[in-house]
Scaffold this motif. Structure first.
Motif: not given
Length: 50
Positions: A1-20
């Motif tokens: 996994m590239t550093a860029t991919d790792k950064k994107k993965l870490n920025e994903l929200k895991a909590e419930p979404l408020e809206g789509l």
């Protein structure tokens, strides 16, 4: 996994979404959310384009 991919993965929200957001065929954007009774609510997003 590239550093860029790792950064994107870490920025994903895991909590419930408020809206789509969904886009209709005419380009209007609608936000799907849930009210306090668990019912789906679609709200048209206002356009900032004038």
């Amino acid at each position: 996994m590239t550093a860029t991919d790792k950064k994107k993965l870490n920025e994903l929200k895991a909590e419930p979404l408020e809206g789509l957001k969904f886009k209709s065929p005419d380009g209007s954007v609608f936000v799907l959310s849930v009210d306090n009774n668990g019912k789906a609510v679609f709200t048209k997003e206002e356009s900032n384009v004038r």
